[in-house]
Write a protein that holds these residues in place. Sequence first.
Motif, short mmCIF file in Angstrom:
data_model
loop_
_atom_site.label_atom_id
_atom_site.label_comp_id
_atom_site.label_asym_id
_atom_site.label_seq_id
_atom_site.Cartn_x
_atom_site.Cartn_y
_atom_site.Cartn_z
N GLY A 1 -5.49 -4.91 6.75
CA GLY A 1 -4.39 -5.40 7.63
C GLY A 1 -4.91 -6.38 8.63
N GLN A 2 -6.26 -6.05 9.43
CA GLN A 2 -6.71 -6.86 10.15
C GLN A 2 -7.09 -8.17 9.57
OE1 GLN A 2 -6.98 -6.78 13.59
NE2 GLN A 2 -7.46 -9.07 13.51
N GLU A 3 -7.64 -8.36 8.31
CA GLU A 3 -8.05 -9.62 7.50
C GLU A 3 -6.71 -10.25 7.31
OE1 GLU A 3 -11.20 -10.80 4.39
OE2 GLU A 3 -9.64 -9.40 3.74
N ILE B 1 1.52 -0.71 2.76
CA ILE B 1 2.05 0.09 3.99
C ILE B 1 0.78 1.04 4.72
CG2 ILE B 1 2.94 2.41 3.21
CD1 ILE B 1 5.24 1.98 5.34
N HIS B 2 -0.05 1.50 3.68
CA HIS B 2 -1.39 2.22 4.23
C HIS B 2 -2.55 1.24 4.01
CE1 HIS B 2 1.11 5.79 4.79
NE2 HIS B 2 1.75 5.64 3.72
N ASP C 1 -2.28 -0.74 9.81
CA ASP C 1 -1.39 -0.41 8.71
C ASP C 1 -0.30 -1.49 8.43
OD1 ASP C 1 1.24 0.69 10.02
OD2 ASP C 1 -0.33 1.45 11.29
N GLY C 2 0.58 -1.52 7.24
CA GLY C 2 1.34 -2.33 7.16
C GLY C 2 2.42 -2.35 8.05
N ILE C 3 2.98 -1.36 8.38
CA ILE C 3 4.23 -1.37 9.67
C ILE C 3 3.77 -2.11 10.88
CG2 ILE C 3 5.80 0.12 11.14
CD1 ILE C 3 6.62 -0.13 8.26
N SER C 4 2.70 -1.69 11.41
CA SER C 4 2.05 -2.30 12.26
C SER C 4 1.70 -3.84 12.44
CB SER C 4 0.67 -1.66 12.90
OG SER C 4 0.99 -0.13 13.10
N THR D 1 5.21 -2.67 0.30
CA THR D 1 5.03 -1.76 -0.86
C THR D 1 4.23 -0.26 -0.24
OG1 THR D 1 2.62 -2.31 -1.45
CG2 THR D 1 4.61 -3.50 -2.39
N SER D 2 4.62 0.74 -1.19
CA SER D 2 4.16 2.04 -0.46
C SER D 2 4.39 2.99 -1.54
CB SER D 2 4.84 2.70 0.74
OG SER D 2 4.44 3.98 0.89
N SER D 3 3.30 3.99 -1.64
CA SER D 3 3.48 5.18 -2.69
C SER D 3 4.27 6.13 -2.03
CB SER D 3 2.14 5.81 -2.91
OG SER D 3 0.98 4.83 -3.49
#
Length: 232
Positions: free
Chosen positions: A38-40, A57-58, A63-66, A83-85
């Motif tokens: 996420g940071q990259e 999302i994970h 994380d994806g939401i943040s 996308t998420s599982s």
Amino acid sequence: MSLNSLTLLYIEDDIDIQSIYMPQLEELVENVICAGDGQEGYEYYLLHKPDIILLDIHMPKLDGISLAKKIREIDNDVKIIITSSYTDQDKLLAAIELSLVKYILKPIDPKILQETIDKARNEIELEERKEKQKLFLLDDNMIWNATDEKLLLSKEEIKLTKNERRLLRLISTNPNKVYTFFEIFDYLSMDDFYKEFDANQIRALVKLLRKKIPKNSILNVYGEGYRFNPLR
């Protein structure tokens, strides 16, 4: 279907999953950039300013939401696909507020991925066309085409009087500006230099026009005048 002029940022921390979907993404979009967390992903977003972001999302670090929330604080235009599982209801509710193109469950169906990318492309093309043509959405079915000076309801033109058309032309020139009664009167009276100012005539015209468009499309700024207020 190709998106040759657009850039997509793909953010996925699982290298194996990256290798599965990168070939399809590169077929759909000419410019694909990949980030591993996420940071990259946020750093790549700032650097490359992509048109579309596809993210998990994970992810570690952010994380994806943040990440999507952080991007939405500065950019309401970029198209975001998550996308998420998992079908976590809290995550889904949080995602709704982020104006996503779609929330896709893993494993990703290639057909759904293509349809979602195509949907993002169509949204971008529509927004570009609206910007070029100066189209203002007044409600779900009504558009003011400032270029052609036509008011359309479900593609059917609504008849406007000369002054109703002039009023819409003026206030849609700069939707962020409050037009004073004097400015509106001067503009409407361009054919009659000897006409005396009458604020009540402006109020009456606005009242009549509001019968043809959503009432909130023209906001009354107390003591000043009126401002155009399209949905977008």
